[in-house]
Design a protein around this motif. Structure first.
Motif, PDB file in Angstrom:
ATOM      1  N   GLU A  15     -11.350   7.236  -6.392  1.00 10.23           N
ATOM      2  CA  GLU A  15     -10.122   6.511  -6.742  1.00 10.23           C
ATOM      3  C   GLU A  15      -9.044   6.596  -5.677  1.00 10.23           C
ATOM      4  N   LEU A  16      -9.075   7.677  -4.900  1.00 16.26           N
ATOM      5  CA  LEU A  16      -8.013   7.899  -3.915  1.00 16.26           C
ATOM      6  C   LEU A  16      -7.887   6.719  -2.970  1.00 16.26           C
ATOM      7  N   GLU A  17      -9.035   6.078  -2.755  1.00 15.99           N
ATOM      8  CA  GLU A  17      -9.074   4.957  -1.835  1.00 15.99           C
ATOM      9  C   GLU A  17      -8.104   3.850  -2.238  1.00 15.99           C
ATOM     10  N   GLU A  18      -7.814   3.730  -3.529  1.00 11.26           N
ATOM     11  CA  GLU A  18      -6.945   2.649  -4.009  1.00 11.26           C
ATOM     12  C   GLU A  18      -5.491   3.067  -4.165  1.00 11.26           C
ATOM     13  N   SER A  19      -5.146   4.312  -3.804  1.00 12.41           N
ATOM     14  CA  SER A  19      -3.740   4.720  -3.860  1.00 12.41           C
ATOM     15  C   SER A  19      -2.967   3.981  -2.785  1.00 12.41           C
ATOM     16  N   ARG A  26      -9.499   6.037   4.404  1.00 10.33           N
ATOM     17  CA  ARG A  26      -9.831   4.660   4.015  1.00 10.33           C
ATOM     18  C   ARG A  26      -8.650   4.004   3.300  1.00 10.33           C
ATOM     19  N   ALA A  27      -7.976   4.781   2.436  1.00  2.00           N
ATOM     20  CA  ALA A  27      -6.795   4.250   1.756  1.00  2.00           C
ATOM     21  C   ALA A  27      -5.763   3.829   2.797  1.00  2.00           C
ATOM     22  N   LYS A  28      -5.629   4.664   3.818  1.00  2.00           N
ATOM     23  CA  LYS A  28      -4.650   4.355   4.862  1.00  2.00           C
ATOM     24  C   LYS A  28      -5.010   3.053   5.593  1.00  2.00           C
ATOM     25  N   GLN A  29      -6.309   2.905   5.850  1.00  2.00           N
ATOM     26  CA  GLN A  29      -6.755   1.656   6.476  1.00  2.00           C
ATOM     27  C   GLN A  29      -6.396   0.446   5.631  1.00  2.00           C
ATOM     28  N   LYS A  30      -6.431   0.655   4.305  1.00  2.40           N
ATOM     29  CA  LYS A  30      -6.102  -0.456   3.408  1.00  2.40           C
ATOM     30  C   LYS A  30      -4.598  -0.616   3.258  1.00  2.40           C
ATOM     31  N   GLY A  31      -3.818   0.191   3.965  1.00  2.00           N
ATOM     32  CA  GLY A  31      -2.373  -0.011   3.952  1.00  2.00           C
ATOM     33  C   GLY A  31      -1.550   1.054   3.248  1.00  2.00           C
ATOM     34  N   ALA A  32      -2.187   2.096   2.741  1.00  7.39           N
ATOM     35  CA  ALA A  32      -1.426   3.140   2.056  1.00  7.39           C
ATOM     36  C   ALA A  32      -0.562   3.924   3.040  1.00  7.39           C
ATOM     37  N   THR A  33       0.546   4.453   2.533  1.00  2.00           N
ATOM     38  CA  THR A  33       1.388   5.328   3.337  1.00  2.00           C
ATOM     39  C   THR A  33       0.878   6.756   3.184  1.00  2.00           C
ATOM     40  N   LEU A  34       0.625   7.426   4.293  1.00  2.00           N
ATOM     41  CA  LEU A  34       0.148   8.806   4.225  1.00  2.00           C
ATOM     42  C   LEU A  34       1.259   9.758   4.655  1.00  2.00           C
ATOM     43  N   ILE A  35       1.605  10.658   3.737  1.00  2.00           N
ATOM     44  CA  ILE A  35       2.650  11.648   4.016  1.00  2.00           C
ATOM     45  C   ILE A  35       2.003  13.024   4.068  1.00  2.00           C
ATOM     46  N   VAL A  36       2.254  13.789   5.116  1.00  2.00           N
ATOM     47  CA  VAL A  36       1.716  15.148   5.186  1.00  2.00           C
ATOM     48  C   VAL A  36       2.873  16.125   5.354  1.00  2.00           C
ATOM     49  N   ILE A  37       2.931  17.102   4.468  1.00  2.00           N
ATOM     50  CA  ILE A  37       3.965  18.136   4.554  1.00  2.00           C
ATOM     51  C   ILE A  37       3.248  19.458   4.702  1.00  2.00           C
TER      52      ILE A  37
END
Ligand code: SF4
Lengths: 531, 136
Positions: A7-11, A34-45
């Motif tokens: 499911e993470l892929e669709e976040s 993969r989610a990022k490739q689909k346009g998701a914003t990735l935040i790493v803290i």
């Protein structure tokens, strides 16, 4: 995990914190990318610039042990801007007023000072997370291994509920567990206060159910957690310990103390496939088998129950762990440990465990099933908390920020944090003997910022002393900007230079997890001896 | 004729739970392949997964029960080892009570093994002193 890995892929927004995902959970990481490739914003803290941080749209470092502060800070901004999910809050939660009051204390200026995350970054993160349609949070031991571990986890849940990012597909709060069957070990009642399926040992009805099935009188008193066990051995209250397939001599904090403690036991029995550091201290060692030599099931981090199948016969006279325990149980005079097969054990367990009730070997022959699965028609549960939380409404708990148990000072000016690296596996009993993995990462190291190294006159690859209030180790340096100033990182897999000689045993008051992720140390050059 | 088969199972290294195929040639594991139609794996493994079979035949594998006598391990039979463990545990239980015994179960073992372990601690030894290292 509240959600499933696929499911993470669709976040459309994924917040990763305290998880070195690409190294510790590679196939979760590939879904995130993969989610990022689909346009998701990735935040790493993360205090370290981990591998996944390189792919992040927003990467910030927080000061060690300040998680509650930044999470409260994000919620403060979300409320001020009106980005919260009002419908979700009113329908599915309670306690928002108390939370709001606490959050008043976390204006961006103050949070910036505590955490080291700038006001501008806090705002960008709050906006990206709150405005996403389906936002997911992913965390691992970087969040739980603190004296405030429970507080950190509750705070993340507050954040998810405040924005309605829980209880739907691709949106939730997802802890990633370390070893492969941690989920299963917990599900099966490998915990001092619950039977299989998280059924409380203090509940009379439940205890009676197990007494009837097991034909035994059962204690209503919750048992000792692992840290309490070691304490009780010290105090002379615990005399015997039986360890199945674990190596606390490497994985526990404060190793010297663990060794000293284990030696006090009248009886230590260890069951393992190798003569581990722990097994060496035992009075009796019983040879178990690897996963390839037995039948059974594992439950993966997204609650997926899957089959383990026997590929080869046990090596030598080694036996599967359950066979050994059944033999001992019978020899101790109990006759309810006769099983023809692993499947029979599984059936007895599912009968007694509502969340596993509908799962059979037959149903998971091809694909795994995610619990809860309560009857034979139930397809299982890809994500939790769909229409309501297990306790009905979700409660917001206001959490004040507390400092870590040990903070840096003049004598111990560096923050030390520990963690995993990709090529090794926990205490290394398995991967340490795997040639391809050993080639990749032979020995332990301390990672430090090049600027700090220059100041101390330390060079790349030089052996140095790392000293804490509890012990000293000698270890090679690895200079890297992945760690910030005044901070060092040591992977904890290596016995020869075990980071856990140094770490603090202060524990979270509720989860009893030790504060592995933060302690104070100093670094010293090793003076060459005069010839 | 050499026999060759692949056995479908689950990777033992991390909680992703990848589906893998162990390649078995004449009763010996020679390789690991990813399961193509597995929901998580989708035909790809990480470096740990590809090499998961390598530790199985390591020299250091324990093959017989060991007891320590005068500080040194000596090999023993299963009968003797089980007898000794059971007798000693029974004695300690009698002398100091069930709560003087504790057990660590394993996040590396199967569900069935974990179930049996905690059932044994609770129903036979009589204590809830069961935990595992996963907090660590
Ligand atoms: S193949 Fe890699 S990602 Fe998959 S379960 Fe094994 S260790 Fe985890």
């Amino acid at each position: 995990m509240t959600n499933s890995i696929p499911e993470l892929e669709e976040s459309d927004c994924i917040l990763v914190t305290g998880s070195n995902t690409t190294e510790a959970h590679p196939l979760v990481a590939s879904r995130i990318l993969r989610a990022k490739q689909k346009g998701a914003t990735l935040i790493v803290i993360d205090p370290r610039r981990t591998q996944i941080a390189r792919y992040a749209d927003i990467f910030v470092r927080q000061k060690l042990g300040t998680d509650v502060a930044w999470i409260n800070g994000l919620m403060h901004i979300i409320l001020k801007e009106g980005w919260e999910n009002k419908e979700f809050i009113s329908k599915r939660t309670e306690g928002i007023e108390e939370l709001k009051k606490e959050l008043e204390n976390y204006p961006p200026e103050k949070v910036e000072e505590i955490t080291g995350i700038s006001r501008a970054d806090l705002r960008r993160i709050a906006e990206a997370y709150a405005k996403a349609k389906n936002a997911s949070i992913i965390y691992a031991m970087g969040i739980t291994q603190h004296i405030t571990g429970t507080d950190n986890v509750i705070s993340l849940a507050n954040l998810a509920m405040l924005t309605g990012n829980i209880g739907k597909a691709s949106s939730g709060v997802n802890p990633l567990r370390g070893q492969n069957n941690v989920q299963g070990a917990c599900d099966m009642g490998g915990l001092p206060d619950v039977y299989p399926g998280y059924q409380s040992v203090t509940n009379e009805t439940i205890a009676k159910k197990f007494e009837e099935s097991w034909n035994a009188k059962l204690s209503r008193k919750p048992g000792l957690t692992i840290m309490e066990m070691f304490q009780s051995i010290e105090e002379g209250k615990v005399k015997a310990m039986y360890i199945m397939g674990e190596n606390p001599m490497v994985s526990d904090p404060d190793l010297k103390h663990v060794e000293h403690t284990l030696k006090k036991l009248e009886l230590l029995v260890v069951q393992d496939i190798f003569l581990t550091e722990t097994a060496k201290l035992a009075h009796i060692v019983l040879p178990g088998v690897s996963f390839a030599e037995k039948e059974g099931t594992f439950t993966s981090t997204d609650r997926r129950v899957q089959r383990v199948r026997k590929a080869i016969e046990p090596l030598g006279e080694a036996k599967a762990d359950h066979e050994i325990i059944c033999k001992i149980a019978k020899r101790m005079g109990n006759d309810s440990f006769n099983y023809d097969s692993e499947e029979k054990i599984f059936e007895e367990m599912t009968r007694l465990t509502p969340i596993y009730h509908g799962i059979t070997y037959e149903r998971i022959e091809k694909d795994g099933i995610q619990w809860p699965c309560t009857n034979s028609e139930d397809p299982g549960t890809p994500f939790l908390h769909k229409d309501q939380f297990s306790k009905g409404k979700g409660t917001f708990f206001p959490i004040p920020y507390r400092e870590p148990a040990e903070i840096v000072d003049e004598e111990f000016p560096f923050w030390l944090t520990t963690g995993r690296i990709g090529f090794q596996y926990h205490s290394r009993t398995m991967s340490g003997v795997s040639p391809s993995l050993q080639k990749e990462a032979k020995e332990g190291y301390v990672e430090m910022n090049p600027f700090d190294a220059i100041q101390l006159g330390i060079e790349e690859g030089e052996k140095v002393k790392v000293i804490s209030r509890r012990g000293t180790i000698e270890i090679k340096t690895k200079l890297s900007f992945n760690v910030g100033r005044n901070m060092v990182f040591i992977p904890f897999h290596y016995f020869e230079s075990a980071a856990n000689v140094l770490t603090n045993t202060a524990v979270d008051p509720i989860s009893k997890i030790p504060e592995f992720k933060v302690c104070a140390v100093r670094l010293e050059k090793i003076e060459e001896e005069n010839p | 004729m050499l026999s060759y088969e692949t056995i479908l199972t689950t990777c033992t290294y991390c909680g992703c739970g990848c589906g893998i195929l162990l390649e078995v040639l004449d009763g010996r594991i020679i390789g690991t392949l990813p399961q193509k139609d597995h929901t998580i794996t989708q035909g790809g493994l990480c470096i740990k997964g590809w090499n998961v079979h390598q530790f199985i035949y390591d020299q250091g594998r324990l093959k017989r029960p060991l007891v320590k006598r005068d500080g040194k391990f000596t090999e023993t039979t299963w009968e003797e080892a089980i007898e000794e463990v059971a007798t000693k545990l029974n004695r300690i239980k009698e002398e100091y009570g069930p709560d003087s015994i504790c057990g660590l179960t394993s996040a590396r073992c199967t569900n069935e093994e974990n179930y049996i372990f905690q059932k044994w601690m609770r129903a036979v030894i009589g204590t809830n002193n069961v935990d595992h290292c996963a907090r660590l």
